[in-house]
Design a protein around this motif. Structure first.
Motif, PDB file in Angstrom:
ATOM      1  N   LYS A 219       0.834  -1.206   0.000  1.00 12.42           N
ATOM      2  CA  LYS A 219       0.000   0.000   0.000  1.00 12.42           C
ATOM      3  C   LYS A 219       0.868   1.256   0.000  1.00 12.42           C
ATOM      4  CE  LYS A 219      -4.155  -1.738   2.321  1.00 12.42           C
ATOM      5  NZ  LYS A 219      -5.073  -1.547   3.479  1.00 12.42           N
ATOM      6  N   THR A 220       0.275   2.372  -0.435  1.00 11.21           N
ATOM      7  CA  THR A 220       0.962   3.655  -0.302  1.00 11.21           C
ATOM      8  C   THR A 220       0.796   4.143   1.141  1.00 11.21           C
ATOM      9  OG1 THR A 220      -0.987   4.984  -0.866  1.00 11.21           O
ATOM     10  CG2 THR A 220       0.422   4.243  -2.690  1.00 11.21           C
ATOM     11  N   PHE A 222      -0.460   6.935   2.077  1.00 12.18           N
ATOM     12  CA  PHE A 222      -1.806   7.500   2.205  1.00 12.18           C
ATOM     13  C   PHE A 222      -2.846   6.399   2.404  1.00 12.18           C
ATOM     14  CE2 PHE A 222      -5.836   8.835   0.245  1.00 12.18           C
ATOM     15  CZ  PHE A 222      -6.127   9.941   1.040  1.00 12.18           C
ATOM     16  N   GLU A 223      -2.753   5.326   1.614  1.00  8.36           N
ATOM     17  CA  GLU A 223      -3.711   4.213   1.738  1.00  8.36           C
ATOM     18  C   GLU A 223      -3.596   3.526   3.089  1.00  8.36           C
ATOM     19  OE1 GLU A 223      -3.834   2.911  -3.008  1.00  8.36           O
ATOM     20  OE2 GLU A 223      -2.418   1.973  -1.615  1.00  8.36           O
ATOM     21  N   ARG A 242      -5.130  13.802   4.162  1.00  8.92           N
ATOM     22  CA  ARG A 242      -3.817  14.258   3.682  1.00  8.92           C
ATOM     23  C   ARG A 242      -3.168  15.214   4.689  1.00  8.92           C
ATOM     24  NH1 ARG A 242      -2.652  12.046  -0.900  1.00  8.92           N
ATOM     25  NH2 ARG A 242      -4.311  11.354  -2.287  1.00  8.92           N
ATOM     26  N   SER A 252       2.939  15.703   0.324  1.00  7.14           N
ATOM     27  CA  SER A 252       2.824  15.617  -1.133  1.00  7.14           C
ATOM     28  C   SER A 252       3.250  14.241  -1.671  1.00  7.14           C
ATOM     29  CB  SER A 252       3.624  16.749  -1.797  1.00  7.14           C
ATOM     30  OG  SER A 252       4.983  16.693  -1.403  1.00  7.14           O
ATOM     31  N   SER A 253       4.383  14.182  -2.401  1.00  7.76           N
ATOM     32  CA  SER A 253       4.776  12.936  -3.071  1.00  7.76           C
ATOM     33  C   SER A 253       5.086  11.808  -2.100  1.00  7.76           C
ATOM     34  CB  SER A 253       5.988  13.183  -3.976  1.00  7.76           C
ATOM     35  OG  SER A 253       7.085  13.649  -3.207  1.00  7.76           O
ATOM     36  N   GLN A 255       3.399  10.850   0.316  1.00  2.23           N
ATOM     37  CA  GLN A 255       2.169  10.120   0.632  1.00  2.23           C
ATOM     38  C   GLN A 255       1.885   9.021  -0.395  1.00  2.23           C
ATOM     39  OE1 GLN A 255      -1.095  12.851   1.271  1.00  2.23           O
ATOM     40  NE2 GLN A 255       0.087  14.117   2.688  1.00  2.23           N
ATOM     41  N   GLN A 256       2.518   9.120  -1.577  1.00  6.20           N
ATOM     42  CA  GLN A 256       2.308   8.111  -2.616  1.00  6.20           C
ATOM     43  C   GLN A 256       3.394   7.036  -2.626  1.00  6.20           C
ATOM     44  OE1 GLN A 256      -0.625   8.197  -4.013  1.00  6.20           O
ATOM     45  NE2 GLN A 256      -0.909  10.078  -2.807  1.00  6.20           N
ATOM     46  N   LYS A 257       4.357   7.145  -1.710  1.00  8.28           N
ATOM     47  CA  LYS A 257       5.394   6.109  -1.600  1.00  8.28           C
ATOM     48  C   LYS A 257       4.782   4.798  -1.147  1.00  8.28           C
ATOM     49  CE  LYS A 257       9.721   8.471  -0.310  1.00  8.28           C
ATOM     50  NZ  LYS A 257      10.665   8.647   0.820  1.00  8.28           N
ATOM     51  N   LYS A 258       5.298   3.697  -1.673  1.00 13.45           N
ATOM     52  CA  LYS A 258       4.899   2.384  -1.171  1.00 13.45           C
ATOM     53  C   LYS A 258       5.527   2.161   0.211  1.00 13.45           C
ATOM     54  CE  LYS A 258       2.649   0.633  -4.786  1.00 13.45           C
ATOM     55  NZ  LYS A 258       1.225   0.223  -4.717  1.00 13.45           N
TER      56      LYS A 258
END
Length: 372
Positions: A219-220, A222-223, A242, A252-253, A255-258
């Protein structure tokens, strides 16, 4: 490379003595500030792509760093004033002065680049722990608790203590002494052999264990924190998901990291943030400082001391404990656990008075009592 991670007080004391008499050169990457104070003759700070050497221990370096930051702040304030003046002129950018205006615009861009050098990208402004629901008079009451295991011996013998509302309890002792066992008895995962652990009716526990295994690597960030929802429930209130991520420096970016790509320190922060979404009022931390950098440690210290709930923290980080603790629970050997009101340094003075001074030694346990 992080030599004191997972080492108990006895092992760290031995390592410090060994390094003090070692005739070779030692280069150590560490966030253990007491260790740096006791051992280091030089500090090499890595800041914004530069290495800044300083001769002295951690405390002396802190004083030097404070003066350097004060000097930088004065330069930054002056630079900000200049930028604002340039920006005001650029916005006006009167007709007939276009050539001159382009030169001033270039100057403004150069000033902005200069200003950016003052800001390290990885700085963590703060960690925010959501306000805790009010606690009653009884938080955790440990009454005559004994606990042991066949093959390990009796870890705890007749422990009595009452954790008051608002306390920050540091739990210290050798590896394998039974510190995590106490947490398991409080959470109901394990039970005492004798006595009882009473958890108050108003208590809502939040437990961050050592393993961080509950995180899903696919998951990211954020997820993992939000479940994909736009809002996160924090007990009795909700916040933007967020925004909540950004409270723990996932911006920002990031939050999209795995999750599987995160560093040890980032996983630590994520696990803490996820646990705190339950909106509890008793926070139980098992070795929270492992893999955290000094900036994040300071933010966590401030968050805990500003929080209105109870924190119980298993840690070998003496500097961290000294800054946050109102009480110390110490596993001192012979199956005895001491509950002391005061900071870590105050506990150490008290221990040396009672036990005749000296560094911590390898602890021993009483044998398990015969079963009836």
């Amino acid at each position: 490379d992080e030599p004191t991670n997972h080492l108990d007080a006895e092992s760290v004391a031995w390592l410090e003595k060994f390094l003090a008499t070692f005739t070779g050169t030692v280069v150590a990457i560490t966030h253990d500030r007491y260790f740096l104070d006791n051992v280091a003759g030089w500090i090499l700070e890595l800041d914004r792509g530069e290495g800044i050497p300083f001769e002295g221990n951690y405390s002396a370096w802190l004083e030097s760093k404070s003066k350097r930051l004060e000097s930088e702040q004065k330069k930054q304030d002056a630079l900000s004033r200049t930028i604002n003046q340039e920006l005001e002129w650029v916005r006006k950018n009167a007709k007939g002065q276009q050539k001159k205006g382009k030169a001033r615009l270039r100057a403004y861009e150069e000033l902005c680049d200069e200003a950016n050098k003052f800001t390290a990208r990885a700085d963590l402004d703060s960690i925010t722990i959501p306000a805790a629901p009010r606690l009653g008079d009884v938080v955790v009451d440990v009454k005559g608790v004994s606990k042991g295991y066949e093959g390990r011996g009796l870890l705890i013998d007749g422990l009595d203590c009452m954790i008051p509302p608002g306390a920050v309890v540091g739990i210290v002792g050798a590896n394998g002494a039974g510190k995590t066992t106490l947490f398991k008895m409080i959470t109901g995962i394990d039970e005492p052999d004798k006595g009882e652990v009473v958890v108050g009716e108003t208590v809502k526990l939040m437990y961050v264990d050592q393993s961080r295994d509950s995180l899903n690597d696919d998951k990211t960030v954020f997820e993992e924190l939000s479940g994909g929802a736009e809002e996160i429930s924090l007990g009795t209130r909700t916040v933007n998901a967020r925004a909540y991520c950004s409270w723990y420096n996932f911006k920002s970016s990031d939050q999209q990291k795995k999750v599987g790509q995160l560093s040890g320190g980032e996983r630590n922060r994520l696990q803490l943030a996820k646990t705190l979404t339950s909106g509890g009022n008793v926070l139980m931390l098992d070795e929270p400082t492992n893999d955290l950098d000094v900036t994040t440690l300071r933010a966590l210290e401030e968050a805990i001391t500003s929080w209105n709930g109870v924190t119980m923290c298993i840690s070998h980080d003496r500097w961290f404990l000294n800054k946050i603790c109102t009480h110390i629970m110490a596993y001192e050997g012979d199956s005895q656990v001491t509950f002391f009101q005061g900071s870590y340094d105050e506990y150490e003075e008290h221990r040396k008075e009672r036990m005749g001074g000296g560094e911590p030694t390898r602890i021993k346990y009483r044998p398990m009592p015969a079963m009836a």
